[in-house]
Design a protein around this motif. Structure first.
Motif, mmCIF file in Angstrom:
data_model
loop_
_atom_site.group_PDB
_atom_site.id
_atom_site.type_symbol
_atom_site.label_atom_id
_atom_site.label_comp_id
_atom_site.label_asym_id
_atom_site.label_seq_id
_atom_site.Cartn_x
_atom_site.Cartn_y
_atom_site.Cartn_z
ATOM 1 N N GLY A 38 -90.125 77.817 61.584
ATOM 2 C CA GLY A 38 -90.896 76.801 62.425
ATOM 3 C C GLY A 38 -90.174 76.769 63.209
ATOM 4 N N ASP A 43 -94.309 75.936 68.504
ATOM 5 C CA ASP A 43 -95.392 75.455 68.815
ATOM 6 C C ASP A 43 -96.271 76.562 69.614
ATOM 7 N N ASP A 46 -99.727 75.811 69.567
ATOM 8 C CA ASP A 46 -100.217 75.132 71.325
ATOM 9 C C ASP A 46 -100.764 76.090 72.359
ATOM 10 N N CYS A 122 -93.617 72.390 53.788
ATOM 11 C CA CYS A 122 -95.258 72.084 54.528
ATOM 12 C C CYS A 122 -94.670 71.132 56.118
ATOM 13 N N LEU A 123 -94.082 70.012 55.605
ATOM 14 C CA LEU A 123 -93.773 69.339 56.263
ATOM 15 C C LEU A 123 -93.054 69.277 57.809
ATOM 16 N N TYR A 126 -95.172 72.845 59.014
ATOM 17 C CA TYR A 126 -96.652 72.466 60.261
ATOM 18 C C TYR A 126 -96.803 71.075 61.443
ATOM 19 N N TRP A 127 -95.247 70.913 61.380
ATOM 20 C CA TRP A 127 -95.152 69.864 62.890
ATOM 21 C C TRP A 127 -94.525 70.824 63.471
ATOM 22 N N LEU A 128 -93.458 71.717 63.789
ATOM 23 C CA LEU A 128 -92.525 72.344 64.134
ATOM 24 C C LEU A 128 -93.880 73.709 65.253
ATOM 25 N N SER A 130 -96.678 73.320 65.173
ATOM 26 C CA SER A 130 -97.589 73.093 65.991
ATOM 27 C C SER A 130 -99.144 73.287 65.180
ATOM 28 N N PHE A 135 -103.199 67.943 57.835
ATOM 29 C CA PHE A 135 -102.182 68.258 57.073
ATOM 30 C C PHE A 135 -102.539 68.615 55.390
#
Length: 240
Positions: A38, A43, A46, A122-123, A126-128, A130, A135
């Motif tokens: 991540g 990012d 994005d 995944c948590l 997924y967010w790191l 983006s 989800f």
């Protein structure tokens, strides 16, 4: 059979509760590597996809997450049965339980542990990174791949007696999947007499699903849409 499966399941849960280091190690392994992936791919989901390097990095992030899901759950599953073989043979020979009950309980325990392990992974990733996909679908895709890898690991572990030999055979599970998945070499460039083999491996389908989930709804601009469509076509991923 259900009673045998239930009792074996309870025994497996108690064994895990007594020795939490294995579960902690698996979770720690997934979280640390997911964090590393991540941070490296931070990012990238994005970033504008009409720039080739951005799209390539985005695709690379997807592949790394899928590979972690596939490999991160396999080794413990591969080694589990060779280590427990003497106990299993002794208890089976005295009719304590059937083979089906044993493996049902074993796979059920692995399914729960794998779900927790993949969810934690995944948590983080997924967010790191983006990612753009939903989800829930993202998690389900990685989890399905991990369970397919776990099932193959259990099958391979049953075929050998020595845990060291099982560990040495681990590349047999992964190398063919990586070669046939379509991201190292396009399926169209594979020898026609061998390309059919890619349909035997779970990673092939998981890569296609991941690309459709991530890029199937468009990439933000006309140029980006064309580039994303070409990327999906390169691995035979069809949104329809």
């Amino acid at each position: 059979m259900m009673t045998q499966t239930y009792m074996l399941f309870v025994r497996e849960v108690k064994n895990i509760a007594r020795d939490k280091t294995i579960l902690g190690g698996r979770l720690g392994f997934s979280i640390v590597l997911s964090t590393l992936i991540g941070v490296i791919f931070f990012d990238v989901g994005d970033q504008p996809s009409d720039i080739a390097t951005n799209l390539s990095s985005h695709f690379g992030a997807l592949i790394m997450v899928l590979m972690l899901g596939m490999m991160g759950t396999a080794q413990q599953s591969l080694l589990a049965f060779p280590q427990e073989r003497p106990v299993f043979l002794r208890e089976y020979s005295t009719n304590h339980y059937s083979v089906v009950s044993y493996f049902l309980s074993r796979l059920t325990v692995e399914a729960v542990i794998t779900a927790v392990q993949i969810l934690a992974s995944c948590l983080v990733s997924y967010w790191l990174i983006s990612f753009r996909s939903n989800f829930g679908m993202f998690f389900l895709n990685v989890y399905t791949l991990a369970m397919a890898s776990t099932a193959l690991s259990v099958a391979l572990g049953c075929a050998v007696e020595d845990p060291k030999m099982a560990n040495q055979m681990l590349p047999i599970l992964f190398v063919p999947q990586l070669l046939f998945a379509g991201f190292f070499v396009a399926p169209a460039l594979m020898p026609s007499w061998l390309s059919w083999a890619r349909y035997l491996f779970a990673l092939t389908y998981s890569v296609r699903v991941a690309l459709v989930l991530e890029f199937g709804d468009g990439c933000g601009s006309e140029t980006a849409d064309v580039m994303c469509e070409n990327l999906m076509k390169s691995v035979d991923a069809d949104p329809d």
